[in-house]
Design a protein around this motif. Sequence first.
Motif, PDB file in Angstrom:
ATOM      1  N   SER A 192       0.996  -1.132  -0.040  1.00 24.30           N
ATOM      2  CA  SER A 192       0.072   0.098   0.019  1.00 24.30           C
ATOM      3  C   SER A 192       0.867   1.203   0.202  1.00 24.30           C
ATOM      4  N   LYS A 193       1.993   1.182   0.643  1.00 26.12           N
ATOM      5  CA  LYS A 193       2.992   2.537   0.661  1.00 26.12           C
ATOM      6  C   LYS A 193       3.496   2.755  -0.736  1.00 26.12           C
ATOM      7  N   TYR A 194       3.782   1.686  -1.423  1.00 25.15           N
ATOM      8  CA  TYR A 194       4.468   1.630  -2.754  1.00 25.15           C
ATOM      9  C   TYR A 194       3.296   2.174  -3.762  1.00 25.15           C
ATOM     10  N   ALA A 195       2.018   1.671  -3.765  1.00 26.18           N
ATOM     11  CA  ALA A 195       1.087   2.052  -4.454  1.00 26.18           C
ATOM     12  C   ALA A 195       0.946   3.589  -4.224  1.00 26.18           C
ATOM     13  N   ALA A 196       0.880   3.842  -2.788  1.00 24.51           N
ATOM     14  CA  ALA A 196       0.599   5.260  -2.565  1.00 24.51           C
ATOM     15  C   ALA A 196       1.584   6.407  -3.172  1.00 24.51           C
ATOM     16  N   ALA A 197       2.822   6.010  -3.299  1.00 31.16           N
ATOM     17  CA  ALA A 197       3.794   6.737  -3.392  1.00 31.16           C
ATOM     18  C   ALA A 197       3.853   7.151  -4.816  1.00 31.16           C
ATOM     19  N   GLN A 198       3.438   5.951  -5.826  1.00 25.30           N
ATOM     20  CA  GLN A 198       2.919   5.981  -7.142  1.00 25.30           C
ATOM     21  C   GLN A 198       2.206   6.759  -7.643  1.00 25.30           C
ATOM     22  N   ALA A 199       1.142   6.985  -6.656  1.00 28.11           N
ATOM     23  CA  ALA A 199      -0.284   7.735  -7.367  1.00 28.11           C
ATOM     24  C   ALA A 199      -0.260   8.871  -6.553  1.00 28.11           C
ATOM     25  N   GLY A 200       0.486   9.152  -5.596  1.00 29.61           N
ATOM     26  CA  GLY A 200       0.498  10.369  -4.883  1.00 29.61           C
ATOM     27  C   GLY A 200      -0.603  10.398  -3.751  1.00 29.61           C
ATOM     28  N   LEU A 201      -0.625   9.438  -2.932  1.00 26.09           N
ATOM     29  CA  LEU A 201      -1.685   9.442  -2.064  1.00 26.09           C
ATOM     30  C   LEU A 201      -1.118   9.196  -0.656  1.00 26.09           C
ATOM     31  N   THR A 202      -1.317   9.098   0.654  1.00 27.19           N
ATOM     32  CA  THR A 202      -1.140   9.106   1.920  1.00 27.19           C
ATOM     33  C   THR A 202      -1.939   7.995   2.748  1.00 27.19           C
ATOM     34  N   VAL A 203      -1.041   7.088   2.958  1.00 33.06           N
ATOM     35  CA  VAL A 203      -1.428   6.085   3.929  1.00 33.06           C
ATOM     36  C   VAL A 203      -1.485   6.292   5.435  1.00 33.06           C
ATOM     37  N   VAL A 204      -2.580   6.180   6.072  1.00 36.43           N
ATOM     38  CA  VAL A 204      -2.898   6.194   7.427  1.00 36.43           C
ATOM     39  C   VAL A 204      -2.995   4.875   8.131  1.00 36.43           C
ATOM     40  N   GLU A 205      -2.053   4.534   8.930  1.00 35.68           N
ATOM     41  CA  GLU A 205      -1.888   3.211   9.246  1.00 35.68           C
ATOM     42  C   GLU A 205      -2.846   2.965  10.652  1.00 35.68           C
ATOM     43  N   GLN A 206      -3.161   1.642  10.507  1.00 39.35           N
ATOM     44  CA  GLN A 206      -3.671   1.036  11.957  1.00 39.35           C
ATOM     45  C   GLN A 206      -3.308  -0.281  12.038  1.00 39.35           C
ATOM     46  N   LYS A 207      -2.596  -0.460  13.027  1.00 40.21           N
ATOM     47  CA  LYS A 207      -1.983  -1.831  13.243  1.00 40.21           C
ATOM     48  C   LYS A 207      -3.016  -2.704  14.478  1.00 40.21           C
ATOM     49  N   ILE A 208      -3.291  -3.926  14.117  1.00 37.20           N
ATOM     50  CA  ILE A 208      -3.914  -4.623  15.058  1.00 37.20           C
ATOM     51  C   ILE A 208      -3.365  -5.876  15.232  1.00 37.20           C
ATOM     52  N   LYS A 209      -3.824  -6.671  16.461  1.00 35.66           N
ATOM     53  CA  LYS A 209      -3.344  -8.008  16.593  1.00 35.66           C
ATOM     54  C   LYS A 209      -4.731  -9.070  15.983  1.00 35.66           C
ATOM     55  N   PRO A 210      -4.203 -10.139  15.814  1.00 37.35           N
ATOM     56  CA  PRO A 210      -5.255 -11.209  15.495  1.00 37.35           C
ATOM     57  C   PRO A 210      -6.274 -11.457  16.491  1.00 37.35           C
ATOM     58  N   THR A 211      -5.919 -11.246  17.652  1.00 41.73           N
ATOM     59  CA  THR A 211      -7.128 -11.040  18.633  1.00 41.73           C
ATOM     60  C   THR A 211      -7.998 -10.009  18.952  1.00 41.73           C
ATOM     61  N   ASP A 212      -7.929  -9.082  18.039  1.00 38.20           N
ATOM     62  CA  ASP A 212      -8.523  -7.784  18.213  1.00 38.20           C
ATOM     63  C   ASP A 212      -9.709  -8.096  17.162  1.00 38.20           C
ATOM     64  N   ASN A 213     -11.025  -8.055  17.651  1.00 41.58           N
ATOM     65  CA  ASN A 213     -11.986  -8.227  16.838  1.00 41.58           C
ATOM     66  C   ASN A 213     -13.106  -7.248  16.751  1.00 41.58           C
ATOM     67  N   ASP A 214     -12.785  -5.996  17.559  1.00 43.22           N
ATOM     68  CA  ASP A 214     -13.754  -4.928  17.483  1.00 43.22           C
ATOM     69  C   ASP A 214     -13.059  -3.772  16.954  1.00 43.22           C
ATOM     70  N   MET A 215     -13.324  -3.270  15.752  1.00 42.85           N
ATOM     71  CA  MET A 215     -12.676  -2.129  14.812  1.00 42.85           C
ATOM     72  C   MET A 215     -13.180  -0.723  15.201  1.00 42.85           C
ATOM     73  N   THR A 216     -14.003  -0.749  16.312  1.00 47.27           N
ATOM     74  CA  THR A 216     -14.567   0.755  16.470  1.00 47.27           C
ATOM     75  C   THR A 216     -13.483   1.737  16.784  1.00 47.27           C
ATOM     76  N   ALA A 217     -12.593   1.417  17.421  1.00 49.82           N
ATOM     77  CA  ALA A 217     -11.308   2.542  17.367  1.00 49.82           C
ATOM     78  C   ALA A 217     -10.672   2.845  16.323  1.00 49.82           C
ATOM     79  N   GLN A 218     -10.613   1.982  15.507  1.00 51.66           N
ATOM     80  CA  GLN A 218      -9.770   1.928  14.008  1.00 51.66           C
ATOM     81  C   GLN A 218     -10.485   2.870  13.280  1.00 51.66           C
TER      82      GLN A 218
END
Length: 427
Positions: free
Chosen positions: A213-239
Amino acid sequence: MKKPKLPRLPKQSKTYVAVLAVLALTAVGCSEKATKGDGDTKDAGGVKTGEGVTAKAITLGALTDMTGVYASLGKSVTQAQQLWAKQTNAAGGICGRNITLTVRDHGYDPQKAVAAYTELEPKVLGFAQFIGSPFVAAVKQRIDGQDKGLVLPQAWSASLLGSPYVRVVGATYDIETINAIDFLLTGKRIAKGDKIGHVYFEGDYGENALTGSKYAAAQAGLTVVEQKIKPTDNDMTAQVAALKQAGVKAVVISAGPRQAASLVGVAAAGGFNVPIVGNNSAFAPQLLATPAGPALMKDYYIAASTLPIGATEAGPAQLAKEYTAAYPKDGLDNGVVAGYTAGKVFGEALKKACADKDLTRAGIDKALLTLSAYDTGFGITQNFSDPAAPSTRESVIMKPDNKVPGGLKVVRPAAVSKAAESFKTGG
């Protein structure tokens, strides 16, 4: 005493890395042997044999997840491979031998995964399945250094490339993600200057997708906003709240089906109406029967390296019919295609090795290299001639639809974007 050098692993949580490091080190110690199968044994027809091969059977291993985060996928992959083995045996087997599949469920647990590999490795010719990029990475040093058995992982991390023995079937996560973002760009859902969110599992899978996604963003002039999670995280409300606050125009998710359902459902409930696209393992048709179902069918997409099981083409249609007949109580999903495809690839290598009179691990590895344009029957031709490259750079883009068997329909046929073509995977 100086500790032996461990294989380089992708960035993960400190606890997770520590667990895998200990397991990898322990596994190396308890697996050392004076010799491996050397191919000196020959059958009556002059065919060399080694581990996992007898006069009547070829035994392959399957290290799967039937009780963890990818339980639905693991079950489908495994049953599809069992179907492949049954059909192969009914047609006379390979090299006069029946295919036997020995299955172990690791439940997406690192300790169980490495222990299962250690148990089965001496008993099998190779592995037709190994779910979990981090777990394959944990034993890759052993595979490359001493075991040398062919492993076809149900994992698509670029960190697995380069091995003559661990061979990725399909586009790696980075390339798949680049193609997914290209789908949004060409469909004018996002444009230069936009922000895109990326929700991803910590570790090999998610972070390799993030590279894409970072490579694609660099090629297209986009900005990536990251949200790292764990496999045990099931509720994406905060993200969802964070991405909405950041003003992203689209979201990529590199996680499991549960996380995808939560992300899409929470976004819809909060009026956060942006397209969301996931990697191949971020969907299960069972999700369409949940409250998130309508939202998934509205503006959610999946990228993969095969046609979906519900496609009308001959390969998927025939497999859907046969799988339903064999497992009438189970539904269809893309794990069926992924598992069956890996079985066919392994089978094709076995047939070539038999013709070369070499059913040793070395013979199988050599045979796979000759499959430079193998048509699996599921939409994308695979090239296994270069261990340093994925077998394809093409991706099919699909959309959830509860009226289609398996829950996915094609919205963009197999294609490779210019960015994915130019991207140096693993770089």
